[in-house]
Each structure stands twice: as structure tokens, then as C-alpha cells.
Design a protein around this motif. Structure first.
Motif, short mmCIF file in Angstrom:
data_model
loop_
_atom_site.label_atom_id
_atom_site.label_comp_id
_atom_site.label_asym_id
_atom_site.label_seq_id
_atom_site.Cartn_x
_atom_site.Cartn_y
_atom_site.Cartn_z
N MET A 1 43.19 34.28 34.44
CA MET A 1 42.74 35.34 35.32
C MET A 1 41.47 34.11 35.94
SD MET A 1 41.84 38.73 36.67
CE MET A 1 43.12 39.24 36.71
N LYS A 2 40.92 34.24 37.34
CA LYS A 2 39.73 34.03 36.65
C LYS A 2 39.33 33.82 37.65
CE LYS A 2 41.63 29.58 38.62
NZ LYS A 2 40.98 27.43 37.50
N LYS A 3 37.33 33.73 36.26
CA LYS A 3 36.22 34.64 36.59
C LYS A 3 34.82 34.03 37.53
CE LYS A 3 35.11 35.89 31.89
NZ LYS A 3 34.32 35.26 30.92
N ILE A 4 34.96 35.36 38.52
CA ILE A 4 33.67 34.44 39.52
C ILE A 4 32.12 35.49 38.76
CG2 ILE A 4 32.95 34.56 41.19
CD1 ILE A 4 35.97 34.77 41.91
N LEU A 5 31.31 34.83 38.81
CA LEU A 5 30.04 35.06 38.59
C LEU A 5 29.54 35.69 39.87
CD1 LEU A 5 27.63 36.74 36.83
CD2 LEU A 5 26.89 34.73 35.40
N THR A 22 38.24 41.28 43.61
CA THR A 22 39.65 41.92 42.95
C THR A 22 40.66 41.67 43.74
OG1 THR A 22 37.53 43.36 42.06
CG2 THR A 22 39.97 43.57 40.95
N LEU A 23 41.20 42.77 44.73
CA LEU A 23 42.60 41.75 45.52
C LEU A 23 42.65 41.10 45.34
CD1 LEU A 23 41.32 43.91 48.53
CD2 LEU A 23 42.54 44.96 47.06
N GLN A 24 42.20 40.15 45.24
CA GLN A 24 42.77 38.28 45.34
C GLN A 24 42.86 37.65 43.61
OE1 GLN A 24 43.58 37.04 48.26
NE2 GLN A 24 42.79 38.71 49.37
N ASN A 25 43.00 39.01 43.27
CA ASN A 25 43.48 38.91 41.77
C ASN A 25 42.44 37.55 40.74
OD1 ASN A 25 45.46 40.15 40.89
ND2 ASN A 25 46.05 38.37 41.94
N PHE A 26 41.28 38.17 41.37
CA PHE A 26 40.05 36.79 40.52
C PHE A 26 38.98 38.18 39.79
CE2 PHE A 26 40.14 34.41 44.21
CZ PHE A 26 40.63 32.82 43.86
N GLU A 44 29.48 34.29 28.12
CA GLU A 44 30.51 33.91 28.38
C GLU A 44 30.54 33.27 29.31
OE1 GLU A 44 32.62 37.45 30.54
OE2 GLU A 44 30.85 38.39 30.06
N SER A 45 32.23 31.88 30.07
CA SER A 45 32.08 31.17 30.72
C SER A 45 32.80 31.11 32.30
CB SER A 45 32.71 30.38 30.50
OG SER A 45 32.10 29.44 29.07
N PHE A 46 32.23 31.00 33.49
CA PHE A 46 32.97 31.46 34.67
C PHE A 46 33.32 30.06 35.56
CE2 PHE A 46 29.79 34.70 33.13
CZ PHE A 46 30.51 36.03 33.71
N ASP A 47 34.66 30.78 36.39
CA ASP A 47 34.73 28.80 37.27
C ASP A 47 34.35 28.73 38.35
OD1 ASP A 47 37.61 28.87 35.18
OD2 ASP A 47 37.41 31.24 35.73
N LEU A 48 33.14 29.87 38.37
CA LEU A 48 32.46 30.25 39.68
C LEU A 48 31.56 30.60 39.87
CD1 LEU A 48 33.15 29.45 43.17
CD2 LEU A 48 33.70 30.80 43.36
N ILE A 49 30.19 30.65 40.42
CA ILE A 49 28.95 31.48 40.51
C ILE A 49 28.48 31.49 42.05
CG2 ILE A 49 26.63 31.59 40.03
CD1 ILE A 49 27.15 29.89 37.56
N TYR A 120 37.02 26.46 45.23
CA TYR A 120 36.60 26.16 43.84
C TYR A 120 37.17 26.27 42.91
CZ TYR A 120 33.20 23.86 46.61
OH TYR A 120 32.21 23.42 47.63
N THR A 121 37.98 27.36 42.58
CA THR A 121 38.73 27.97 41.70
C THR A 121 40.09 27.17 41.81
OG1 THR A 121 39.78 30.22 42.57
CG2 THR A 121 36.84 30.09 41.66
N SER A 122 40.41 26.78 42.51
CA SER A 122 42.06 25.85 42.30
C SER A 122 41.78 25.09 41.33
CB SER A 122 42.60 25.95 43.87
OG SER A 122 41.86 25.29 44.63
#
Length: 122
Positions: A1-5, A22-26, A44-49, A120-122
Motif C-alpha cells: 500500500m502506498k503511503k501519502i503524507l 483511503t477509498l483508493q487504497n492509499f 518513516e518513509s512516504f511515496d508522495l507528499i 506520482y505513486t505508480s
């Protein structure tokens, strides 16, 4: 699951963004200002801010510059998408010059939000 800040001082926008994504599984983590962004990146690390430009304590531009100067290669290259109600005050060139990859204008268009986050997360 991709993590977004999500860095946004408006709780309304924070909550809506969190619901939609969250509905889009982030997985969403929310903070209220740029200083908290840097604290979270320490932990922690994130995939996108998603970065609001106008925030108290430390604004989005200043925070982005600090992220881009981090010593951790992965963290300093995280894509950053600005969320701004005054996009007209900044040109895309200025955003890019400050290390911001893209922007979404306010009021948020949630289809556009999801589309940019996916890009940006794909």
C-alpha cells in the motif's frame, strides 16, 4: 500500500483528502505544517507528499526546500505535489525551481487529486 503524507492546515481539506484517498487504497498520514512534515520524514518513509503552500510555522515552499536538502537519497526525492488556493501567485516554473513536482489548485477537484496521486505513486 502506498503511503501519502498530507501537509494541510485545514482540517476540512485534510479529512476530505484522507477519505477520498483511503477509498483508493492509499495509507494517509496528516500533519498541519512544514515542521511536522520534517518530523514525520525522520520517523518513516512516504511515496508522495501533498503539500499545502500556505501553512503556519513553516510553509510548503520552505518545507519543500528542506526536504530536497535531506541527506537520505530516497526521502529527498519523494514527489511533492503542492495544494494551493493561490496558484496564481506561483508559476509552474517557480514550483519546479523550488523542488515541487506538480500542483493541484483549491478548491480541490477530487478526480484530479486521485489522478495526480496515482500518477506520482505508480
Amino acid at each position: 500500500m502506498k503511503k501519502i503524507l498530507v501537509a494541510e492546515d485545514s482540517s476540512v481539506i485534510q479529512n476530505l483528502t484522507k477519505k477520498i484517498l483511503t477509498l483508493q487504497n492509499f495509507q494517509i498520514t496528516s500533519v498541519k505544517n512544514g515542521e511536522q512534515v520534517l518530523q514525520k520524514l525522520d520517523e518513516e518513509s512516504f511515496d508522495l507528499i501533498l503539500m499545502d503552500i500556505n501553512m503556519p510555522v513553516m510553509d510548503g515552499i520552505e518545507c519543500t526546500k528542506k526536504v530536497r536538502n535531506l541527506s537520505d537519497e530516497a526521502k529527498k526525492n519523494i514527489p511533492i505535489v503542492a495544494i494551493t488556493g493561490n496558484a496564481r501567485n506561483y508559476t509552474m516554473e517557480e514550483f519546479l525551481a523550488n523542488g515541487i513536482n506538480d500542483f493541484i489548485p483549491k478548491p480541490l477537484n477530487f478526480d484530479q487529486l486521485v489522478e495526480k496521486v496515482r500518477k506520482y505513486t505508480s
